[in-house]
Design a protein around this motif. Sequence first.
Motif, PDB file in Angstrom:
ATOM      1  N   LYS A  13       0.826  -1.214   0.000  1.00 22.83           N
ATOM      2  CA  LYS A  13       0.000   0.000   0.000  1.00 22.83           C
ATOM      3  C   LYS A  13       0.852   1.252   0.000  1.00 22.83           C
ATOM      4  CE  LYS A  13      -3.940  -1.957   2.448  1.00 22.83           C
ATOM      5  NZ  LYS A  13      -4.585  -2.059   3.774  1.00 22.83           N
ATOM      6  N   ASP A  14       2.005   1.173   0.670  1.00 21.35           N
ATOM      7  CA  ASP A  14       2.887   2.336   0.740  1.00 21.35           C
ATOM      8  C   ASP A  14       3.746   2.492  -0.502  1.00 21.35           C
ATOM      9  OD1 ASP A  14       1.902   2.944   3.188  1.00 21.35           O
ATOM     10  OD2 ASP A  14       3.503   1.964   4.309  1.00 21.35           O
ATOM     11  N   GLY A  15       3.614   1.569  -1.435  1.00 25.98           N
ATOM     12  CA  GLY A  15       4.418   1.661  -2.647  1.00 25.98           C
ATOM     13  C   GLY A  15       5.842   1.181  -2.440  1.00 25.98           C
ATOM     14  N   MET A  16       6.094   0.470  -1.329  1.00 28.92           N
ATOM     15  CA  MET A  16       7.444   0.009  -1.022  1.00 28.92           C
ATOM     16  C   MET A  16       7.695  -1.406  -1.523  1.00 28.92           C
ATOM     17  SD  MET A  16       8.643   2.580   0.466  1.00 28.92           S
ATOM     18  CE  MET A  16       8.156   4.038   1.371  1.00 28.92           C
ATOM     19  N   ALA A  17       6.632  -2.076  -1.961  1.00 32.75           N
ATOM     20  CA  ALA A  17       6.803  -3.462  -2.399  1.00 32.75           C
ATOM     21  C   ALA A  17       5.944  -3.710  -3.631  1.00 32.75           C
ATOM     22  CB  ALA A  17       6.410  -4.432  -1.281  1.00 32.75           C
ATOM     23  N   CYS A  18       6.421  -4.633  -4.473  1.00 29.96           N
ATOM     24  CA  CYS A  18       5.686  -5.001  -5.680  1.00 29.96           C
ATOM     25  C   CYS A  18       4.375  -5.679  -5.284  1.00 29.96           C
ATOM     26  CB  CYS A  18       6.533  -5.944  -6.526  1.00 29.96           C
ATOM     27  SG  CYS A  18       5.648  -6.629  -7.942  1.00 29.96           S
ATOM     28  N   LEU A  19       3.266  -5.247  -5.871  1.00 27.93           N
ATOM     29  CA  LEU A  19       2.004  -5.839  -5.455  1.00 27.93           C
ATOM     30  C   LEU A  19       1.736  -7.163  -6.155  1.00 27.93           C
ATOM     31  CD1 LEU A  19      -0.157  -5.281  -7.917  1.00 27.93           C
ATOM     32  CD2 LEU A  19      -0.188  -3.006  -6.927  1.00 27.93           C
ATOM     33  N   VAL A  20       2.619  -7.559  -7.073  1.00 28.86           N
ATOM     34  CA  VAL A  20       2.477  -8.883  -7.682  1.00 28.86           C
ATOM     35  C   VAL A  20       3.340  -9.891  -6.961  1.00 28.86           C
ATOM     36  CG1 VAL A  20       2.779 -10.250  -9.776  1.00 28.86           C
ATOM     37  CG2 VAL A  20       1.893  -7.910  -9.916  1.00 28.86           C
ATOM     38  N   VAL A  45       0.141   2.582  -6.160  1.00 26.53           N
ATOM     39  CA  VAL A  45       0.825   1.332  -5.837  1.00 26.53           C
ATOM     40  C   VAL A  45       1.642   0.903  -7.058  1.00 26.53           C
ATOM     41  CG1 VAL A  45      -0.819   0.575  -4.092  1.00 26.53           C
ATOM     42  CG2 VAL A  45      -1.240   0.031  -6.483  1.00 26.53           C
ATOM     43  N   PHE A  46       2.667   0.084  -6.795  1.00 33.43           N
ATOM     44  CA  PHE A  46       3.687  -0.158  -7.816  1.00 33.43           C
ATOM     45  C   PHE A  46       3.927  -1.641  -8.044  1.00 33.43           C
ATOM     46  CE2 PHE A  46       4.263   3.977  -6.076  1.00 33.43           C
ATOM     47  CZ  PHE A  46       4.714   4.765  -7.113  1.00 33.43           C
ATOM     48  N   ALA A  47       4.523  -1.915  -9.202  1.00 36.64           N
ATOM     49  CA  ALA A  47       4.961  -3.278  -9.504  1.00 36.64           C
ATOM     50  C   ALA A  47       6.304  -3.190 -10.213  1.00 36.64           C
ATOM     51  CB  ALA A  47       3.938  -4.000 -10.386  1.00 36.64           C
ATOM     52  N   CYS A  48       7.093  -4.286 -10.158  1.00 35.83           N
ATOM     53  CA  CYS A  48       8.324  -4.353 -10.934  1.00 35.83           C
ATOM     54  C   CYS A  48       7.968  -4.113 -12.402  1.00 35.83           C
ATOM     55  CB  CYS A  48       8.946  -5.743 -10.834  1.00 35.83           C
ATOM     56  SG  CYS A  48       9.068  -6.419  -9.169  1.00 35.83           S
TER      57      CYS A  48
END
Length: 155
Positions: A13-20, A45-48
Amino acid sequence: MERYFWHLSAAQKDGMACLVCGADFLKERITSVPVGRSPDDESQVFACSEPCARRIADEAEQMAHELRTVAGAPESGDGVDGAGRDDPVFCVDGHFGSLLRDLRTLAGTEALLTTSDDLATIRFLLAMTARHAEAAMMRARLVLARTEQTGDGGE
Ligand SMILES: [Zn+2]
Protein backbone atom coordinates in the motif's frame (compact mmCIF):
# COMPACT_ATOMS: atom_id res chain seq x y z
CA MET A 1 -3.89 4.48 -14.23
CA GLU A 2 -6.98 4.18 -12.07
CA ARG A 3 -7.19 0.49 -11.48
CA TYR A 4 -7.67 -0.40 -7.80
CA PHE A 5 -5.83 -3.21 -6.09
CA TRP A 6 -7.28 -4.86 -3.05
CA HIS A 7 -5.80 -7.13 -0.36
CA LEU A 8 -2.42 -5.43 -0.25
CA SER A 9 0.17 -5.62 2.49
CA ALA A 10 1.18 -2.46 4.31
CA ALA A 11 4.41 -2.27 2.30
CA GLN A 12 2.50 -2.72 -0.95
CA LYS A 13 0.00 0.00 0.00
CA ASP A 14 2.89 2.34 0.74
CA GLY A 15 4.42 1.66 -2.65
CA MET A 16 7.44 0.01 -1.02
CA ALA A 17 6.80 -3.46 -2.40
CA CYS A 18 5.69 -5.00 -5.68
CA LEU A 19 2.00 -5.84 -5.45
CA VAL A 20 2.48 -8.88 -7.68
CA CYS A 21 5.57 -10.64 -6.35
CA GLY A 22 6.06 -8.71 -3.11
CA ALA A 23 9.66 -7.73 -3.89
CA ASP A 24 10.96 -5.07 -1.51
CA PHE A 25 11.82 -2.00 -3.54
CA LEU A 26 13.93 -0.59 -0.72
CA LYS A 27 16.20 -3.62 -0.51
CA GLU A 28 16.33 -4.72 -4.12
CA ARG A 29 17.36 -2.66 -7.08
CA ILE A 30 14.23 -3.07 -9.15
CA THR A 31 12.68 -0.60 -11.51
CA SER A 32 9.11 -0.11 -10.38
CA VAL A 33 6.23 1.49 -12.21
CA PRO A 34 2.89 2.75 -10.89
CA VAL A 35 0.14 0.33 -11.89
CA GLY A 36 -2.86 1.61 -9.97
CA ARG A 37 -4.09 2.82 -6.62
CA SER A 38 -4.91 1.50 -3.20
CA PRO A 39 -8.66 1.81 -2.50
CA ASP A 40 -7.90 2.78 1.09
CA ASP A 41 -6.34 6.17 0.49
CA GLU A 42 -6.00 6.48 -3.30
CA SER A 43 -2.23 6.32 -3.02
CA GLN A 44 -0.32 4.92 -5.96
CA VAL A 45 0.83 1.33 -5.84
CA PHE A 46 3.69 -0.16 -7.82
CA ALA A 47 4.96 -3.28 -9.50
CA CYS A 48 8.32 -4.35 -10.93
CA SER A 49 8.43 -3.02 -14.46
CA GLU A 50 9.51 -6.52 -15.55
CA PRO A 51 7.90 -8.95 -15.40
CA CYS A 52 5.17 -8.01 -12.93
CA ALA A 53 3.77 -4.87 -14.58
CA ARG A 54 3.73 -6.73 -17.87
CA ARG A 55 1.80 -9.54 -16.24
CA ILE A 56 -0.80 -7.08 -14.98
CA ALA A 57 -1.11 -5.63 -18.47
CA ASP A 58 -1.48 -9.11 -19.95
CA GLU A 59 -4.19 -9.95 -17.45
CA ALA A 60 -6.02 -6.72 -18.21
CA GLU A 61 -5.89 -7.49 -21.92
CA GLN A 62 -7.13 -11.00 -21.28
CA MET A 63 -9.99 -9.65 -19.21
CA ALA A 64 -10.88 -7.08 -21.85
CA HIS A 65 -10.92 -9.86 -24.42
CA GLU A 66 -13.22 -11.96 -22.26
CA LEU A 67 -15.48 -8.98 -21.68
CA ARG A 68 -15.75 -8.32 -25.40
CA THR A 69 -16.52 -11.98 -26.03
CA VAL A 70 -19.17 -12.07 -23.34
CA ALA A 71 -20.66 -8.74 -24.29
CA GLY A 72 -20.49 -9.16 -28.03
CA ALA A 73 -21.53 -12.73 -28.72
CA PRO A 74 -25.05 -12.84 -27.39
CA GLU A 75 -27.84 -10.43 -27.85
CA SER A 76 -27.20 -8.39 -30.93
CA GLY A 77 -30.62 -7.18 -31.89
CA ASP A 78 -32.35 -7.72 -28.57
CA GLY A 79 -35.99 -7.05 -28.15
CA VAL A 80 -37.93 -9.99 -26.87
CA ASP A 81 -40.48 -9.64 -29.63
CA GLY A 82 -37.87 -9.24 -32.32
CA ALA A 83 -37.58 -12.95 -32.97
CA GLY A 84 -41.01 -13.00 -34.47
CA ARG A 85 -44.21 -14.33 -33.04
CA ASP A 86 -44.39 -17.43 -35.19
CA ASP A 87 -40.94 -18.78 -34.36
CA PRO A 88 -41.00 -22.12 -32.63
CA VAL A 89 -40.29 -21.49 -28.98
CA PHE A 90 -37.53 -24.03 -28.62
CA CYS A 91 -35.60 -23.46 -31.84
CA VAL A 92 -32.13 -21.97 -31.54
CA ASP A 93 -33.29 -18.58 -32.75
CA GLY A 94 -36.43 -18.58 -30.67
CA HIS A 95 -36.99 -17.29 -27.18
CA PHE A 96 -35.61 -20.41 -25.60
CA GLY A 97 -32.34 -20.08 -27.53
CA SER A 98 -32.11 -16.41 -26.56
CA LEU A 99 -32.82 -17.34 -22.96
CA LEU A 100 -29.95 -19.83 -22.99
CA ARG A 101 -27.63 -17.19 -24.39
CA ASP A 102 -28.66 -14.77 -21.64
CA LEU A 103 -28.03 -17.42 -19.00
CA ARG A 104 -24.62 -18.19 -20.49
CA THR A 105 -23.78 -14.50 -20.38
CA LEU A 106 -24.85 -14.34 -16.75
CA ALA A 107 -22.66 -17.34 -15.94
CA GLY A 108 -19.78 -15.58 -17.68
CA THR A 109 -20.29 -12.37 -15.75
CA GLU A 110 -20.45 -14.36 -12.52
CA ALA A 111 -17.08 -15.89 -13.29
CA LEU A 112 -15.61 -12.48 -14.09
CA LEU A 113 -17.17 -10.83 -11.04
CA THR A 114 -15.48 -13.31 -8.73
CA THR A 115 -12.07 -12.41 -10.13
CA SER A 116 -12.47 -8.67 -10.72
CA ASP A 117 -11.29 -6.11 -8.25
CA ASP A 118 -11.46 -3.15 -10.59
CA LEU A 119 -14.37 -0.85 -9.86
CA ALA A 120 -15.00 0.15 -13.47
CA THR A 121 -15.00 -3.49 -14.56
CA ILE A 122 -17.32 -4.49 -11.74
CA ARG A 123 -19.74 -1.71 -12.62
CA PHE A 124 -19.67 -2.77 -16.27
CA LEU A 125 -20.34 -6.38 -15.27
CA LEU A 126 -23.20 -5.38 -12.98
CA ALA A 127 -24.81 -3.33 -15.74
CA MET A 128 -24.53 -6.32 -18.04
CA THR A 129 -25.94 -8.59 -15.34
CA ALA A 130 -28.96 -6.33 -14.90
CA ARG A 131 -29.62 -6.18 -18.63
CA HIS A 132 -29.33 -9.89 -19.28
CA ALA A 133 -31.12 -10.89 -16.08
CA GLU A 134 -34.06 -8.74 -17.12
CA ALA A 135 -34.02 -10.15 -20.64
CA ALA A 136 -33.79 -13.69 -19.26
CA MET A 137 -36.78 -13.05 -17.00
CA MET A 138 -38.90 -11.79 -19.87
CA ARG A 139 -37.92 -14.64 -22.15
CA ALA A 140 -38.50 -17.23 -19.46
CA ARG A 141 -41.99 -15.83 -18.93
CA LEU A 142 -42.64 -15.84 -22.66
CA VAL A 143 -41.58 -19.46 -22.94
CA LEU A 144 -43.73 -20.30 -19.93
CA ALA A 145 -46.72 -18.57 -21.46
CA ARG A 146 -46.10 -20.15 -24.83
CA THR A 147 -45.75 -23.67 -23.44
CA GLU A 148 -48.88 -23.20 -21.38
CA GLN A 149 -50.82 -22.34 -24.53
CA THR A 150 -49.63 -25.50 -26.23
CA GLY A 151 -50.44 -27.52 -23.16
CA ASP A 152 -46.96 -28.91 -22.71
CA GLY A 153 -46.12 -27.72 -19.32
CA GLY A 154 -46.38 -25.13 -16.78
CA GLU A 155 -47.80 -24.26 -13.56
ZN1 LIG B 1 7.32 -7.84 -8.84
